[in-house]
Design a protein around this motif. Structure first.
Motif, PDB file in Angstrom:
ATOM      1  N   VAL A 105       0.845  -1.177   0.000  1.00 17.14           N
ATOM      2  CA  VAL A 105       0.000   0.000   0.000  1.00 17.14           C
ATOM      3  C   VAL A 105       0.886   1.235   0.000  1.00 17.14           C
ATOM      4  O   VAL A 105       1.992   1.214   0.544  1.00 17.14           O
ATOM      5  CB  VAL A 105      -0.945   0.010   1.238  1.00 17.14           C
ATOM      6  CG1 VAL A 105      -0.142   0.023   2.528  1.00 17.14           C
ATOM      7  CG2 VAL A 105      -1.897   1.177   1.192  1.00 17.14           C
ATOM      8  N   SER A 106       0.439   2.279  -0.626  1.00 17.39           N
ATOM      9  CA  SER A 106       1.170   3.542  -0.606  1.00 17.39           C
ATOM     10  C   SER A 106       0.163   4.685  -0.597  1.00 17.39           C
ATOM     11  O   SER A 106      -0.950   4.572  -1.107  1.00 17.39           O
ATOM     12  CB  SER A 106       2.114   3.676  -1.804  1.00 17.39           C
ATOM     13  OG  SER A 106       1.380   3.684  -3.019  1.00 17.39           O
ATOM     14  N   GLY A 107       0.545   5.768   0.024  1.00 15.18           N
ATOM     15  CA  GLY A 107      -0.324   6.941   0.116  1.00 15.18           C
ATOM     16  C   GLY A 107       0.072   7.781   1.307  1.00 15.18           C
ATOM     17  O   GLY A 107       1.097   7.538   1.961  1.00 15.18           O
ATOM     18  N   ASN A 108      -0.740   8.769   1.622  1.00 20.86           N
ATOM     19  CA  ASN A 108      -0.451   9.638   2.755  1.00 20.86           C
ATOM     20  C   ASN A 108      -0.840   8.975   4.071  1.00 20.86           C
ATOM     21  O   ASN A 108      -1.954   8.450   4.199  1.00 20.86           O
ATOM     22  CB  ASN A 108      -1.201  10.961   2.618  1.00 20.86           C
ATOM     23  CG  ASN A 108      -0.490  11.927   1.689  1.00 20.86           C
ATOM     24  OD1 ASN A 108       0.695  11.763   1.394  1.00 20.86           O
ATOM     25  ND2 ASN A 108      -1.193  12.940   1.224  1.00 20.86           N
ATOM     26  N   LEU A 109       0.087   8.995   5.020  1.00 23.75           N
ATOM     27  CA  LEU A 109      -0.216   8.635   6.399  1.00 23.75           C
ATOM     28  C   LEU A 109      -0.692   9.922   7.071  1.00 23.75           C
ATOM     29  O   LEU A 109       0.069  10.881   7.188  1.00 23.75           O
ATOM     30  CB  LEU A 109       1.007   8.087   7.109  1.00 23.75           C
ATOM     31  CG  LEU A 109       0.798   7.685   8.569  1.00 23.75           C
ATOM     32  CD1 LEU A 109       0.008   6.387   8.653  1.00 23.75           C
ATOM     33  CD2 LEU A 109       2.137   7.551   9.289  1.00 23.75           C
ATOM     34  N   THR A 110      -1.946   9.941   7.486  1.00 27.49           N
ATOM     35  CA  THR A 110      -2.555  11.153   8.027  1.00 27.49           C
ATOM     36  C   THR A 110      -2.875  10.961   9.503  1.00 27.49           C
ATOM     37  O   THR A 110      -3.563   9.999   9.874  1.00 27.49           O
ATOM     38  CB  THR A 110      -3.835  11.520   7.259  1.00 27.49           C
ATOM     39  OG1 THR A 110      -3.516  11.670   5.873  1.00 27.49           O
ATOM     40  CG2 THR A 110      -4.417  12.828   7.767  1.00 27.49           C
ATOM     41  N   LEU A 111      -2.371  11.859  10.328  1.00 29.62           N
ATOM     42  CA  LEU A 111      -2.618  11.831  11.771  1.00 29.62           C
ATOM     43  C   LEU A 111      -3.604  12.937  12.110  1.00 29.62           C
ATOM     44  O   LEU A 111      -3.450  14.075  11.661  1.00 29.62           O
ATOM     45  CB  LEU A 111      -1.313  12.034  12.541  1.00 29.62           C
ATOM     46  CG  LEU A 111      -0.111  11.194  12.086  1.00 29.62           C
ATOM     47  CD1 LEU A 111       1.073  11.444  13.002  1.00 29.62           C
ATOM     48  CD2 LEU A 111      -0.451   9.725  12.050  1.00 29.62           C
ATOM     49  N   GLY A 112      -4.597  12.611  12.932  1.00 26.17           N
ATOM     50  CA  GLY A 112      -5.620  13.609  13.250  1.00 26.17           C
ATOM     51  C   GLY A 112      -5.040  14.872  13.849  1.00 26.17           C
ATOM     52  O   GLY A 112      -5.288  15.980  13.389  1.00 26.17           O
ATOM     53  N   ALA A 113      -4.241  14.731  14.897  1.00 27.24           N
ATOM     54  CA  ALA A 113      -3.540  15.845  15.521  1.00 27.24           C
ATOM     55  C   ALA A 113      -2.321  15.303  16.238  1.00 27.24           C
ATOM     56  O   ALA A 113      -2.409  14.292  16.944  1.00 27.24           O
ATOM     57  CB  ALA A 113      -4.452  16.586  16.497  1.00 27.24           C
TER      58      ALA A 113
ATOM     59  N   SER B  70       0.566  15.027   7.957  1.00 24.71           N
ATOM     60  CA  SER B  70       0.668  13.846   7.107  1.00 24.71           C
ATOM     61  C   SER B  70       2.030  13.774   6.429  1.00 24.71           C
ATOM     62  O   SER B  70       2.755  14.775   6.335  1.00 24.71           O
ATOM     63  CB  SER B  70      -0.440  13.833   6.048  1.00 24.71           C
ATOM     64  OG  SER B  70      -0.259  14.901   5.129  1.00 24.71           O
ATOM     65  N   LEU B  71       2.337  12.577   5.926  1.00 25.44           N
ATOM     66  CA  LEU B  71       3.526  12.370   5.103  1.00 25.44           C
ATOM     67  C   LEU B  71       3.307  11.133   4.239  1.00 25.44           C
ATOM     68  O   LEU B  71       2.529  10.238   4.598  1.00 25.44           O
ATOM     69  CB  LEU B  71       4.788  12.238   5.956  1.00 25.44           C
ATOM     70  CG  LEU B  71       4.895  11.129   6.994  1.00 25.44           C
ATOM     71  CD1 LEU B  71       5.284   9.789   6.389  1.00 25.44           C
ATOM     72  CD2 LEU B  71       5.940  11.497   8.034  1.00 25.44           C
ATOM     73  N   PRO B  72       3.953  11.065   3.071  1.00 24.68           N
ATOM     74  CA  PRO B  72       3.775   9.899   2.193  1.00 24.68           C
ATOM     75  C   PRO B  72       4.497   8.675   2.738  1.00 24.68           C
ATOM     76  O   PRO B  72       5.630   8.768   3.220  1.00 24.68           O
ATOM     77  CB  PRO B  72       4.390  10.361   0.868  1.00 24.68           C
ATOM     78  CG  PRO B  72       5.350  11.444   1.242  1.00 24.68           C
ATOM     79  CD  PRO B  72       4.780  12.117   2.445  1.00 24.68           C
ATOM     80  N   VAL B  73       3.820   7.527   2.666  1.00 24.49           N
ATOM     81  CA  VAL B  73       4.376   6.267   3.147  1.00 24.49           C
ATOM     82  C   VAL B  73       4.129   5.190   2.103  1.00 24.49           C
ATOM     83  O   VAL B  73       3.037   5.111   1.531  1.00 24.49           O
ATOM     84  CB  VAL B  73       3.745   5.860   4.499  1.00 24.49           C
ATOM     85  CG1 VAL B  73       4.081   4.415   4.855  1.00 24.49           C
ATOM     86  CG2 VAL B  73       4.219   6.792   5.615  1.00 24.49           C
ATOM     87  N   LYS B  74       5.137   4.362   1.870  1.00 22.31           N
ATOM     88  CA  LYS B  74       5.006   3.253   0.920  1.00 22.31           C
ATOM     89  C   LYS B  74       5.400   1.962   1.605  1.00 22.31           C
ATOM     90  O   LYS B  74       6.468   1.868   2.206  1.00 22.31           O
ATOM     91  CB  LYS B  74       5.888   3.491  -0.304  1.00 22.31           C
ATOM     92  CG  LYS B  74       5.741   2.409  -1.380  1.00 22.31           C
ATOM     93  CD  LYS B  74       6.606   2.717  -2.584  1.00 22.31           C
ATOM     94  CE  LYS B  74       6.434   1.654  -3.670  1.00 22.31           C
ATOM     95  NZ  LYS B  74       7.299   1.931  -4.858  1.00 22.31           N
ATOM     96  N   ILE B  75       4.525   0.977   1.533  1.00 26.64           N
ATOM     97  CA  ILE B  75       4.774  -0.339   2.119  1.00 26.64           C
ATOM     98  C   ILE B  75       4.693  -1.375   1.007  1.00 26.64           C
ATOM     99  O   ILE B  75       3.654  -1.519   0.357  1.00 26.64           O
ATOM    100  CB  ILE B  75       3.757  -0.640   3.237  1.00 26.64           C
ATOM    101  CG1 ILE B  75       3.986   0.331   4.403  1.00 26.64           C
ATOM    102  CG2 ILE B  75       3.866  -2.087   3.700  1.00 26.64           C
ATOM    103  CD1 ILE B  75       2.967   0.219   5.496  1.00 26.64           C
ATOM    104  N   ASP B  76       5.796  -2.070   0.772  1.00 24.87           N
ATOM    105  CA  ASP B  76       5.861  -3.036  -0.324  1.00 24.87           C
ATOM    106  C   ASP B  76       5.562  -4.461   0.108  1.00 24.87           C
ATOM    107  O   ASP B  76       5.143  -5.285  -0.705  1.00 24.87           O
ATOM    108  CB  ASP B  76       7.259  -2.994  -0.973  1.00 24.87           C
ATOM    109  CG  ASP B  76       7.548  -1.646  -1.629  1.00 24.87           C
ATOM    110  OD1 ASP B  76       6.628  -1.099  -2.259  1.00 24.87           O
ATOM    111  OD2 ASP B  76       8.685  -1.156  -1.492  1.00 24.87           O
TER     112      ASP B  76
END
Length: 251
Positions: free
Chosen positions: A60-68, A93-99
């Protein structure tokens, strides 16, 4: 005869190397399990750090988004730093990629202080608030590790090199204890203890890059320093100064 130069301050600390180390990952307490990440208040914790850990199904890849984020977080995928999220910069948030089919996700969060005025005051809980999403999907099933950083004495030290979130220990000698300053400009971000007492926090971004060290906290002869550094690197050093550093360039 030529004039005799003045002697250095009696409590000046010669430069010394941080020789022993202990990785944070090897010092974790038993976790508290929850569906959503817990705040520090929910873990009966006031200050320090919390490590939030879960397992993510991939790829999966995409933005890891934290509420606060209250207040500073480092994100790791399988032990490798993916990036940081800083409340000061309004980051969430920041982009995260998990292969891989399954990966460990860690969020190491520091409580750097609390807002004590204005409209933010009622919701000023420390920790990770509002849940976590990756590529728009909520992440659940968290292990919450409370790290209040109250005791630097019960660590498993080794002479092996340690990189990343690490504790470091060394000893230094003082002939005549007097007030001095500990130069932290070689360090990243973290905390310092002197002879078991918490001296203060440091951050390479500045502008303060030295910590005031009261003379009564020092012993004649051997003294111990413990450092926790989120950005730890082997071979770093510390030294004493006879002056504060309060106006270094801000990174």
């Amino acid at each position: 005869p030529p004039p005799v130069p003045p002697a250095p301050p009696a409590a000046a600390i010669a430069e010394f190397r941080l020789e022993l180390a202990a990785s944070l990952w090897d010092q974790l307490p038993a976790p508290v399990h929850s569906d959503e990440p817990l705040t520090m208040k929910q873990m009966n914790q006031a200050y320090g750090y919390v490590l939030y850990r879960t397992t993510v199904a991939g790829p999966v890849s995409g933005n890891l988004t934290l509420g606060a984020v209250h207040d500073y977080a480092q994100v790791y995928v399988e032990g490798k730093l993916a990036g940081t999220i800083d409340r000061r910069l309004n980051q969430t948030s920041l982009p995260v990629k998990i292969d891989s089919p399954q990966a460990r996700l860690d969020i190491l969060l520091e409580n750097t202080g609390r807002v004590n005025f204005g409209s933010a005051l009622p919701g000023e809980h420390a920790g990770l608030l509002g849940g976590v999403r990756l590529a728009g999907k909520p992440l659940t099933g968290w292990a919450n590790f409370s790290l209040p950083m109250r005791d630097s004495e019960k660590l498993n030290w080794t002479d092996k090199a340690c990189t990343g979130p690490c504790f470091y220990q060394a000893t230094f000698t003082v002939d005549h204890p007097e007030d001095t300053f500990l130069d932290t400009s070689a360090l990243g971000k973290g905390m310092v203890w002197i002879n078991g007492r918490p001296l203060g926090r440091f951050w390479r971004v500045g502008p303060q890059k030295a910590l005031y060290l009261p003379g009564p906290w020092l012993h004649s002869g051997e003294n111990q320093v413990v450092v926790f550094d989120l950005e730890g690197q082997p071979g770093r050093t510390l030294r004493g100064l006879d002056h504060p550093v309060l106006n270094a360039a801000v990174e």
